[in-house]
Design an enzyme around this catalytic site. Structure first.
Site, mmCIF file in Angstrom:
data_model
loop_
_atom_site.group_PDB
_atom_site.id
_atom_site.type_symbol
_atom_site.label_atom_id
_atom_site.label_comp_id
_atom_site.label_asym_id
_atom_site.label_seq_id
_atom_site.Cartn_x
_atom_site.Cartn_y
_atom_site.Cartn_z
ATOM 1 N N HIS A 166 -11.900 -68.508 35.999
ATOM 2 C CA HIS A 166 -10.871 -69.076 35.128
ATOM 3 C C HIS A 166 -9.704 -68.109 34.967
ATOM 4 C CE1 HIS A 166 -9.727 -71.870 32.003
ATOM 5 N NE2 HIS A 166 -9.587 -70.890 31.135
ATOM 6 N N SER A 225 -4.941 -73.342 31.791
ATOM 7 C CA SER A 225 -5.940 -73.699 30.802
ATOM 8 C C SER A 225 -5.324 -74.462 29.633
ATOM 9 C CB SER A 225 -6.654 -72.435 30.360
ATOM 10 O OG SER A 225 -7.894 -72.760 29.845
HETATM 11 C C1 GTR Z 1 -11.663 -72.351 27.160
HETATM 12 C C2 GTR Z 1 -11.571 -73.708 26.556
HETATM 13 C C3 GTR Z 1 -10.707 -74.533 27.383
HETATM 14 C C4 GTR Z 1 -9.484 -73.797 27.853
HETATM 15 C C5 GTR Z 1 -9.516 -72.304 27.816
HETATM 16 C C6 GTR Z 1 -8.260 -71.476 27.726
HETATM 17 O O1 GTR Z 1 -12.623 -71.569 26.593
HETATM 18 O O2 GTR Z 1 -12.833 -74.216 26.348
HETATM 19 O O3 GTR Z 1 -10.450 -75.803 26.906
HETATM 20 O O4 GTR Z 1 -8.320 -74.343 27.464
HETATM 21 O O5 GTR Z 1 -10.415 -71.776 27.032
HETATM 22 O O6 GTR Z 1 -7.197 -71.897 27.288
HETATM 23 O O7 GTR Z 1 -8.341 -70.352 28.158
#
Ligand code: GTR
Length: 385
Positions: A363, A221
């Site tokens: 994620h 991320s």
């Molecule tokens: C999300 C964000 C992303 C990403 C992420 C993270 O919410 O919108 O750009 O980088 O977090 O780092 O977990």
């Protein structure tokens, strides 16, 4: 109701109707600012690559400081992580500039039997939990798995290097660079992490058994954005792995699918430079797009990993970056992703100079992602500097 299993061979169709994506024109990868067509690796390296690197520094991340007054490494302690198998070495990395200094800790997990030349997986760790995580293997940092695959493993704590809050010069590496951080093009926190990653590679260069030019940088991320920017800046990175990096990482900004430049600048203004704010809702004016970031890694290896439920990161846009970066790899005789094959859910799409995967789930940096990064690192015929 769509069933994911029916879409295993066309995962993007499960999450997006491509016809609804706005039409856009990407900046020309292989045309220089003077309008010359770039047709050779030499022209790319001498002309086009520096232009693109400059534009990302000026309009997006801020340049990685190339000069500083001093760098020292001190081994603070060394202990058995797993007796007889893995040693944990904690190294203090001390950077000096303009009468100030700042130290952060680099954690090195080394096989007890070190055989040169050993390649190192360096994780830019944005989810570091001192104590707990360090002492055990976990999904995010599968230390044993990486060592058993024949690599060394290293990581540092992003938050310790530059606080992931705002661009104030709170304790952190940015304090050493007041002039380089405050101008409109001055660097943000992502670049601060990249600077730290590059100092870690400097340390690898001092360990005879490690091959600094075989470094594999991984980030999840926000860490994935930093991993790509590290690969763009430092040719010692033999492979950059972007895990769910999304907006201002691997995903094409002009698509405006999931997180947009405006969203990210509003949510995380400290990650990038001030100039980047001018591109809120104004993507088409940006002289670069994210496929060019992947292209900067050519002819070294770039691996992009996505997750099917992570629509916010625009998995299709992450994949397309590789497709549109491929012409830069071809200048070096590397073919890019295999022709006539598209990603299959949970499978590695291994190419020449690049790889892609999209897996089930959301994620996160998990076991399957690591399996994929290890597999591509083992098979990529790495180009070491
Ligand atoms: C999300 C964000 C992303 C990403 C992420 C993270 O919410 O919108 O750009 O980088 O977090 O780092 O977990």
């Amino acid at each position: 109701m769509k069933k994911l299993d029916d879409y295993a061979n066309k995962p993007f169709d499960y999450i997006i109707n491509e016809e609804e994506v706005r039409t856009y024109t990407l900046p020309e990868l292989l045309t220089s600012k003077q309008g010359e067509k770039i047709t050779s690796a030499d022209e790319w390296t001498k002309t086009r690559r520096p232009e693109i690197l400059h534009d990302f520094a000026k309009y997006v991340y801020g340049a990685v400081p190339a000069r500083f007054d001093g760098l020292e490494f001190h081994v603070k302690h060394e202990c058995d992580f797993i007796p007889g198998r893995i040693t944990l070495r904690t190294v203090e990395v001390k950077v000096k500039n303009q009468g100030k200094d700042f130290s952060f800790e680099l954690y090195m997990y080394l096989p007890v039997e070190m055989k040169a030349p050993l390649r190192t997986f360096l994780l830019i760790n944005n989810r570091f939990h001192p104590g707990q995580e360090m002492l055990s293997d976990n999904e995010f940092t599968p230390i044993r798995k990486i060592i058993d695959a024949g690599f060394a493993f290293a990581m540092f704590d992003c938050n310790f290097v530059a606080t992931d809050k705002n661009k104030v010069l709170t304790p952190g590496i940015m304090e050493l660079f007041p002039a380089e951080t405050t101008a409109p093009e001055g660097f943000g926190v992502i670049t601060a992490w990249v600077f730290a990653a590059m100092r870690c590679i400097d340390y690898f260069a001092t360990v005879p058994e490690l091959n600094p030019g075989g470094t594999i940088v991984v980030g999840h991320s926000r860490g994935g954005k930093a991993a790509l920017w590290t690969g763009a800046n430092d040719v010692r990175v033999a492979q950059a792995c972007s895990n769910d990096s999304g907006c201002t990482g691997a995903a094409i900004a002009r698509r405006k699918v999931g997180e947009t430049i405006k969203d990210i600048n509003n949510g995380f203004p400290h990650w990038f430079n001030e100039n980047y704010k001018n591109f809120n809702d104004n993507e088409d004016a940006l002289p670069v797009d994210q496929h060019m970031l992947a292209a900067l890694i050519a002819p070294r290896f770039v691996h992009v990993g996505s997750a099917i439920d992570d629509i916010w990161a625009d998995p299709k846009g992450e994949y397309l970056s590789l497709i549109h970066a491929a012409p830069a790899f071809r200048l070096f005789g590397r073919k890019g992703l295999p022709e006539n094959s598209t990603p299959v859910l949970d499978k590695l799409l291994m190419g020449d100079g690049m790889a892609y995967h999209i897996r089930r789930g959301g994620h996160n940096l998990g076991a399957l992602d690591w399996d994929m990064y290890i597999s591509s690192a083992l098979n990529n015929g790495v180009i070491c500097q």
